[in-house]
Enzyme design. Structure first.
Site, PDB file in Angstrom:
ATOM      1  CE  LYS A  22      50.716  73.149 160.164  1.00  0.00           C
ATOM      2  NZ  LYS A  22      50.247  74.528 160.476  1.00  0.00           N
ATOM      3  CG  ASP A  24      51.262  79.932 163.847  1.00  0.00           C
ATOM      4  OD1 ASP A  24      50.121  79.749 163.381  1.00  0.00           O
ATOM      5  OD2 ASP A  24      51.470  80.180 165.048  1.00  0.00           O
ATOM      6  CD  GLU A 168      51.693  75.848 163.340  1.00  0.00           C
ATOM      7  OE1 GLU A 168      50.627  75.821 163.970  1.00  0.00           O
ATOM      8  OE2 GLU A 168      51.786  76.338 162.207  1.00  0.00           O
TER       9      GLU A 168
END
Length: 307
Positions: A22, A24, A168
């Protein structure tokens, strides 16, 4: 296509899912018409191409092959992790000269993770696994862009790897799922890492409206050999009853000056003796050493010194 906040798939379901980092950053749909140019459009529909001139080389790499790609623009820190604070210095800068200057100071990287159209054909109905194979076959690797690999069937391994590397979180995507534009789909799940930390309260600011007279945010710090280092403010997650309890505790700890070792420029700050300890969760650190996305969890009376 957007991901739904949710836990990772259960271990027995892993085989049906792929797992990605994921990132950021800023999500963009990347249009490459095949003439050597690139156009980046944000989730809000804004053309942000001019802000990232260093990504134009992607269009040259795909010259002759029209495509629509999906990815995220990030700025990496010295350890190779996305740093949203650094990226903010690039966002919205559309003046070509200024954007070029910032590109030298804070170069972005485009992390590509999907392909929606290629050579005039739509891939929206193709399975995620097949789209990833097509994307990998394009060999998109350049000075400012890449297509990081995904991991199939090993969600816990992806979780531990991203946690240990300071990313993240994880996005899980069902391998058989089509691409559904504009939909927040259960076939994509995003799960964030959160970190728990004990912080010392050194001050507070008053809330507004119904919270007038009560702490709206608490000013926090960490102790080290040089004193109490300011780590930012936290107000999210506090219930009204907790605010009322804190107001009573803070009233007996009032002091005229800041307990933090460095200047803290917070309007309307009320300073207190740094004796109350609280547990907060957060997602990382800003470049300035502040907690990112902090949320109140609880007061720690076992660590509190009311002397």
């Amino acid at each position: 296509m957007l991901a739904t906040p949710a836990p990772l798939p259960a271990e027995g379901e892993d085989a049906a899912w792929g797992f990605e980092v994921k990132w950021d950053g800023v999500r963009c749909v990347v249009g490459v018409p095949g003439d050597g140019t690139v156009r980046l459009v944000t989730r809000a529909g804004n053309d942000t191409t001019a802000a990232y001139p260093e990504l134009q080389g992607l269009g040259e790499q795909l010259a002759g092959r029209p495509a629509v790609l999906d990815g995220e623009v990030v700025v990496l820190d010295g350890a190779g992790r996305p740093d949203f604070g650094l990226l903010q210095r690039r966002m919205g800068v559309l003046d070509p000269r200024r954007a070029a200057q910032l590109a030298l100071q804070y170069p972005v990287r485009l992390m590509l993770f999907d392909v929606l159209h290629l050579d005039g054909d739509s891939l929206l109905d193709a399975a995620y696994r097949d789209r990833r194979a097509v994307l990998a076959g394009l060999g998109l690797d350049g000075p400012g862009w890449s297509a990081p690999a995904h991991l199939e069937g090993h969600g816990r391994q992806a979780w531990e790897a991203t946690l240990g590397s300071g990313f993240e979180g994880v996005v899980a995507k069902r391998l058989s799922s089509p691409y559904t534009p504009g939909v927040r789909s259960p076939h994509w799940r995003k799960t964030k890492h959160v970190v728990t930390l004990d912080v010392t309260i050194g001050g507070w600011t008053e809330g507004r409206g119904a919270l007038t007279g009560l702490p709206g945010a608490l000013l926090t710090g960490l102790r080290d050999a040089e004193g109490l280092r300011y780590t930012g403010s936290v107000g999210s997650g506090l219930s009204e009853s907790e605010r009322r309890d804190l107001a009573r505790y803070l009233a007996v700890l009032t002091r005229p000056d800041s307990p933090f070792r460095e200047p803290v420029d917070v309007t309307g700050a009320h300073w207190v003796e740094p004796r109350l300890v609280a547990e907060v969760t957060f997602t990382g650190w800003t470049p300035g050493g502040r907690l990112r996305h902090p949320t109140w969890h609880r007061l720690r009376p076992d660590l509190t010194d009311l002397g």
